[in-house]
Scaffold this motif. Sequence first.
Motif, PDB file in Angstrom:
ATOM      1  N   VAL A 110      -4.132  -2.266  -4.237  1.00 54.76           N
ATOM      2  CA  VAL A 110      -2.690  -2.372  -4.461  1.00 54.76           C
ATOM      3  C   VAL A 110      -1.959  -1.657  -3.329  1.00 54.76           C
ATOM      4  CG1 VAL A 110      -0.775  -1.762  -5.981  1.00 54.76           C
ATOM      5  CG2 VAL A 110      -2.956  -2.473  -6.965  1.00 54.76           C
ATOM      6  N   GLY A 111      -1.106  -2.375  -2.619  1.00 52.52           N
ATOM      7  CA  GLY A 111      -0.309  -1.758  -1.559  1.00 52.52           C
ATOM      8  C   GLY A 111       1.014  -1.281  -2.145  1.00 52.52           C
ATOM      9  N   MET A 112       1.448  -0.108  -1.697  1.00 50.78           N
ATOM     10  CA  MET A 112       2.678   0.454  -2.260  1.00 50.78           C
ATOM     11  C   MET A 112       3.677   0.700  -1.137  1.00 50.78           C
ATOM     12  SD  MET A 112       3.508   1.908  -5.394  1.00 50.78           S
ATOM     13  CE  MET A 112       4.727   3.045  -6.029  1.00 50.78           C
ATOM     14  N   VAL A 113       4.900   0.245  -1.350  1.00 50.33           N
ATOM     15  CA  VAL A 113       5.971   0.457  -0.370  1.00 50.33           C
ATOM     16  C   VAL A 113       7.086   1.234  -1.067  1.00 50.33           C
ATOM     17  CG1 VAL A 113       7.686  -0.668   1.102  1.00 50.33           C
ATOM     18  CG2 VAL A 113       5.373  -1.610   0.925  1.00 50.33           C
ATOM     19  N   PHE A 114       7.510   2.319  -0.437  1.00 47.22           N
ATOM     20  CA  PHE A 114       8.421   3.255  -1.086  1.00 47.22           C
ATOM     21  C   PHE A 114       9.852   3.106  -0.575  1.00 47.22           C
ATOM     22  CE2 PHE A 114       4.180   5.052  -0.911  1.00 47.22           C
ATOM     23  CZ  PHE A 114       3.971   5.522  -2.193  1.00 47.22           C
ATOM     24  N   GLN A 115      10.764   3.551  -1.398  1.00 49.66           N
ATOM     25  CA  GLN A 115      12.180   3.509  -1.025  1.00 49.66           C
ATOM     26  C   GLN A 115      12.438   4.261   0.289  1.00 49.66           C
ATOM     27  OE1 GLN A 115      14.667   4.949  -4.183  1.00 49.66           O
ATOM     28  NE2 GLN A 115      16.564   4.592  -3.068  1.00 49.66           N
ATOM     29  N   HIS A 116      11.797   5.436   0.411  1.00 50.41           N
ATOM     30  CA  HIS A 116      12.039   6.239   1.613  1.00 50.41           C
ATOM     31  C   HIS A 116      10.889   6.142   2.613  1.00 50.41           C
ATOM     32  CE1 HIS A 116      15.724   7.796  -0.055  1.00 50.41           C
ATOM     33  NE2 HIS A 116      15.083   7.985  -1.192  1.00 50.41           N
ATOM     34  N   ARG A 180       1.334  -0.813   7.079  1.00 49.12           N
ATOM     35  CA  ARG A 180       0.360   0.200   6.673  1.00 49.12           C
ATOM     36  C   ARG A 180      -0.300  -0.186   5.344  1.00 49.12           C
ATOM     37  NH1 ARG A 180       2.444   6.236   5.416  1.00 49.12           N
ATOM     38  NH2 ARG A 180       3.559   5.081   3.793  1.00 49.12           N
ATOM     39  N   ALA A 181       0.517  -0.685   4.414  1.00 49.75           N
ATOM     40  CA  ALA A 181      -0.052  -1.096   3.121  1.00 49.75           C
ATOM     41  C   ALA A 181      -0.944  -2.328   3.287  1.00 49.75           C
ATOM     42  CB  ALA A 181       1.070  -1.378   2.130  1.00 49.75           C
ATOM     43  N   LEU A 182      -0.506  -3.255   4.147  1.00 48.60           N
ATOM     44  CA  LEU A 182      -1.290  -4.483   4.341  1.00 48.60           C
ATOM     45  C   LEU A 182      -2.646  -4.206   4.977  1.00 48.60           C
ATOM     46  CD1 LEU A 182       1.441  -6.984   5.610  1.00 48.60           C
ATOM     47  CD2 LEU A 182       0.363  -6.925   3.349  1.00 48.60           C
ATOM     48  N   ALA A 183      -2.736  -3.111   5.708  1.00 51.11           N
ATOM     49  CA  ALA A 183      -3.977  -2.800   6.418  1.00 51.11           C
ATOM     50  C   ALA A 183      -5.144  -2.551   5.463  1.00 51.11           C
ATOM     51  CB  ALA A 183      -3.775  -1.584   7.330  1.00 51.11           C
ATOM     52  N   MET A 184      -4.827  -2.294   4.201  1.00 52.94           N
ATOM     53  CA  MET A 184      -5.902  -2.136   3.217  1.00 52.94           C
ATOM     54  C   MET A 184      -6.304  -3.482   2.632  1.00 52.94           C
ATOM     55  SD  MET A 184      -6.593   0.994   3.353  1.00 52.94           S
ATOM     56  CE  MET A 184      -7.672   1.195   1.948  1.00 52.94           C
ATOM     57  N   GLU A 185      -5.675  -4.562   3.116  1.00 48.07           N
ATOM     58  CA  GLU A 185      -5.913  -5.908   2.595  1.00 48.07           C
ATOM     59  C   GLU A 185      -5.827  -5.933   1.068  1.00 48.07           C
ATOM     60  OE1 GLU A 185      -9.462  -7.165   4.629  1.00 48.07           O
ATOM     61  OE2 GLU A 185      -8.364  -7.373   6.510  1.00 48.07           O
ATOM     62  N   PRO A 186      -4.631  -5.589   0.565  1.00 52.99           N
ATOM     63  CA  PRO A 186      -4.467  -5.470  -0.891  1.00 52.99           C
ATOM     64  C   PRO A 186      -4.391  -6.831  -1.570  1.00 52.99           C
ATOM     65  CG  PRO A 186      -2.364  -5.132   0.189  1.00 52.99           C
ATOM     66  CD  PRO A 186      -3.386  -5.286   1.289  1.00 52.99           C
ATOM     67  N   GLN A 187      -4.673  -6.816  -2.865  1.00 51.16           N
ATOM     68  CA  GLN A 187      -4.521  -8.030  -3.669  1.00 51.16           C
ATOM     69  C   GLN A 187      -3.107  -8.147  -4.213  1.00 51.16           C
ATOM     70  OE1 GLN A 187      -7.592  -7.070  -6.541  1.00 51.16           O
ATOM     71  NE2 GLN A 187      -9.060  -8.388  -5.512  1.00 51.16           N
ATOM     72  N   VAL A 188      -2.451  -6.990  -4.335  1.00 54.58           N
ATOM     73  CA  VAL A 188      -1.108  -6.945  -4.906  1.00 54.58           C
ATOM     74  C   VAL A 188      -0.275  -5.971  -4.089  1.00 54.58           C
ATOM     75  CG1 VAL A 188       0.246  -6.362  -6.961  1.00 54.58           C
ATOM     76  CG2 VAL A 188      -2.063  -7.283  -7.235  1.00 54.58           C
ATOM     77  N   MET A 189       0.996  -6.312  -3.866  1.00 56.54           N
ATOM     78  CA  MET A 189       1.905  -5.368  -3.213  1.00 56.54           C
ATOM     79  C   MET A 189       2.988  -4.959  -4.211  1.00 56.54           C
ATOM     80  SD  MET A 189       1.363  -4.705   0.145  1.00 56.54           S
ATOM     81  CE  MET A 189       2.910  -4.582   1.053  1.00 56.54           C
ATOM     82  N   LEU A 190       3.254  -3.662  -4.277  1.00 55.54           N
ATOM     83  CA  LEU A 190       4.336  -3.143  -5.102  1.00 55.54           C
ATOM     84  C   LEU A 190       5.412  -2.575  -4.186  1.00 55.54           C
ATOM     85  CD1 LEU A 190       2.262  -1.075  -7.732  1.00 55.54           C
ATOM     86  CD2 LEU A 190       2.871  -3.503  -7.802  1.00 55.54           C
ATOM     87  N   TYR A 191       6.659  -2.910  -4.448  1.00 60.53           N
ATOM     88  CA  TYR A 191       7.770  -2.397  -3.633  1.00 60.53           C
ATOM     89  C   TYR A 191       8.757  -1.688  -4.543  1.00 60.53           C
ATOM     90  CZ  TYR A 191       6.253  -6.023  -0.273  1.00 60.53           C
ATOM     91  OH  TYR A 191       5.545  -6.819   0.579  1.00 60.53           O
ATOM     92  N   ASP A 192       9.088  -0.456  -4.232  1.00 61.65           N
ATOM     93  CA  ASP A 192      10.072   0.272  -5.034  1.00 61.65           C
ATOM     94  C   ASP A 192      11.376   0.389  -4.248  1.00 61.65           C
ATOM     95  OD1 ASP A 192      11.433   1.720  -6.870  1.00 61.65           O
ATOM     96  OD2 ASP A 192      10.139   3.495  -6.804  1.00 61.65           O
ATOM     97  N   GLU A 193      12.316  -0.475  -4.540  1.00 66.33           N
ATOM     98  CA  GLU A 193      13.602  -0.511  -3.845  1.00 66.33           C
ATOM     99  C   GLU A 193      13.441  -0.364  -2.330  1.00 66.33           C
ATOM    100  OE1 GLU A 193      16.992   0.998  -5.691  1.00 66.33           O
ATOM    101  OE2 GLU A 193      15.982   1.652  -7.522  1.00 66.33           O
ATOM    102  N   PRO A 194      12.725  -1.303  -1.722  1.00 65.43           N
ATOM    103  CA  PRO A 194      12.362  -1.152  -0.305  1.00 65.43           C
ATOM    104  C   PRO A 194      13.552  -1.186   0.648  1.00 65.43           C
ATOM    105  CG  PRO A 194      11.809  -3.348  -1.094  1.00 65.43           C
ATOM    106  CD  PRO A 194      12.194  -2.553  -2.302  1.00 65.43           C
ATOM    107  N   THR A 195      14.687  -1.709   0.201  1.00 63.97           N
ATOM    108  CA  THR A 195      15.815  -1.804   1.142  1.00 63.97           C
ATOM    109  C   THR A 195      17.000  -0.938   0.741  1.00 63.97           C
ATOM    110  OG1 THR A 195      16.693  -3.733  -0.037  1.00 63.97           O
ATOM    111  CG2 THR A 195      15.226  -4.158   1.826  1.00 63.97           C
ATOM    112  N   SER A 196      16.868  -0.177  -0.352  1.00 62.74           N
ATOM    113  CA  SER A 196      18.078   0.494  -0.825  1.00 62.74           C
ATOM    114  C   SER A 196      18.409   1.762  -0.034  1.00 62.74           C
ATOM    115  CB  SER A 196      17.989   0.795  -2.319  1.00 62.74           C
ATOM    116  OG  SER A 196      16.925   1.658  -2.568  1.00 62.74           O
ATOM    117  N   ALA A 197      17.479   2.227   0.820  1.00 59.73           N
ATOM    118  CA  ALA A 197      17.818   3.375   1.662  1.00 59.73           C
ATOM    119  C   ALA A 197      18.271   2.936   3.056  1.00 59.73           C
ATOM    120  CB  ALA A 197      16.614   4.311   1.774  1.00 59.73           C
ATOM    121  N   LEU A 198      18.417   1.612   3.235  1.00 61.05           N
ATOM    122  CA  LEU A 198      18.708   1.097   4.588  1.00 61.05           C
ATOM    123  C   LEU A 198      20.193   0.801   4.776  1.00 61.05           C
ATOM    124  CD1 LEU A 198      15.791  -1.463   4.957  1.00 61.05           C
ATOM    125  CD2 LEU A 198      15.904   0.860   5.841  1.00 61.05           C
ATOM    126  N   ASP A 199      20.644   0.947   6.015  1.00 65.08           N
ATOM    127  CA  ASP A 199      21.982   0.469   6.350  1.00 65.08           C
ATOM    128  C   ASP A 199      22.005  -1.044   6.123  1.00 65.08           C
ATOM    129  OD1 ASP A 199      22.693   3.003   7.100  1.00 65.08           O
ATOM    130  OD2 ASP A 199      22.240   2.688   9.225  1.00 65.08           O
TER     131      ASP A 199
END
Lengths: 277, 216
Positions: A110-116, A180-199
């Motif tokens: 499982v790949g995880m992408v964080f807000q920050h 970085r998350a994809l480099a583990m060749e995950p079966q599932v990706m989880l994103y927690d508000e991936p764009t809410s800290a962005l301009d």
Amino acid sequence: MSGDNGIAAGAAPGAATATAGDGRSMLQVSGLHKRYGKLEVLRGIDLSVDRGGVVVVMGPSGSGKSTMLRCLTFLEKPDAGRVRVGDVTIDVDDHDADINGRIRQVRRNVGMVFQHFNLFPHKTAVQNVMEGPLVVRRMPEAQARELAVGLLAKVGLADRADHYPSQLSGGQQQRVAIARALAMEPQVMLYDEPTSALDPELVGEVLAVMKRLAKDGMTMVVVTHEIGFAQDVADRVIFMDGGVIVEEGEASQLFSAAREERTRRFLGLIKREPGGG
Amino acid sequence: MSLMVSSFSYLAEASLMTVFLSVVSIAFGLVLGLLAAVVRVAKVPVADPIARVYISVMRGTPLLVQIFIVYFGLPQVGLVFGPITSAIIALSLNVGAYLSESFRAALESVDRGQMDAALSLSMTYWQAMRRIIVPQSFRTALPTIGNSYISLLKDTSLVSVITVQELLRAASVVIARTYRPLTLYVEAAAIYWVLSSAFSLLQQRVERMASKHVRR
Ligand SMILES: Nc1ncnc2c1ncn2[C@@H]1O[C@H](COP(=O)(O)OP(=O)(O)OP(=O)(O)O)[C@@H](O)[C@H]1O
Ligand SMILES: [Mg+2]
């Protein structure tokens, strides 16, 4: 939308769903509970995502969206419930010797992408992406670098490989985090508000990368309030409030004709936000 | 003035011992301090309370008493060390306790999201510590490590009382012959000051290099 990976609802048994657990869903969660002291943050979450499915999760602040994602990979230990990713199942009540091994296996898948973003500031972009393959997959350095350079190219950052996170814009940092998350060749990706800290002007480049991944068949759970993204990519939108799933449905149905008053009220609020689409 | 000149090479030679003691002790102290800090942050059973007692005792008792215990006390239970070894043991244990507190603060100041990200890559807790958390804490701890080293450099003067031939001891020896305490103590002080100032300059450069890519 690519035909082979929508929701397989009602698909004939025996249809070509060979590998991932004989046509079962890729991710399955049942009876997930989590409390912090007296506060019950998750009060029984059931969720199932098919291989290649994209589920968008929405809900007001404090409704438990982040906690749910964190419980899926046991970054936060749920109080009750069961999580299955691919062929690996963890029940909170398991007490066998190998539970930690299974937790690490789920995290690996499982790949995880964080807000920050949470990039490693002491490592360059390419080193960030190489870290998992080197340390966890025990890949030789040259091979890990090749993989990382390829993934950076895939997220449009081939020319930023040797930059440190502090030398990158927020949108670039989040794209490195996705690589970085994809480099583990995950079966599932989880994103927690991936764009809410962005301009606002950087949101699009990150969503574009996520859309491309979805079209390529990645199974994803995305916590976001980007209505446009949900309409374009999501097979299903889930509305959470007070630690439960209040309502779920196809994006078009949910956005135009939600059944629940709570959902309608919340969607009314975020639709009025500037740039909320 | 001529005494200062004639005694200089003698004191300068002894100050090599001062530098030697401080460098060896800070090296041991860094290892010890990092170990104690990690054990405390990770709450390792058994080791954590031991580390806690060690830190509390070393910080709560005078260094001079610690030196006496190692040099004069331990032989009573059959542990006999020469003056230089005793000095290094006491100084390392002492500075290690202070450094462990700096490291602990630095480890705890690393953003929680760093551990989340490392664990999400399926690293073990210890892999995450070693590759992600500890290297970042080093940068944060760098200024306090530098300050600890300067204190240690000056604290080495205490081991003159167990006959280690370092800078202060050498000055005392010359004073015993010449009865010129002001000249020689000032000269010794000047050498300590030059040593710590030189180190401060070095420290500034290292800190600038280390913080190059970190914008917080
Ligand atoms: N470690 C923790 N300790 C105590 N309470 C927590 C902890 N983490 C989350 N909570 C609480 O749990 C509730 C749900 O938090 P969570 O972060 O899952 O909400 P969210 O839906 O992601 O909200 P947001 O949209 O603000 O990110 C909140 O009331 C929060 O204060
Ligand atoms: Mg959240």
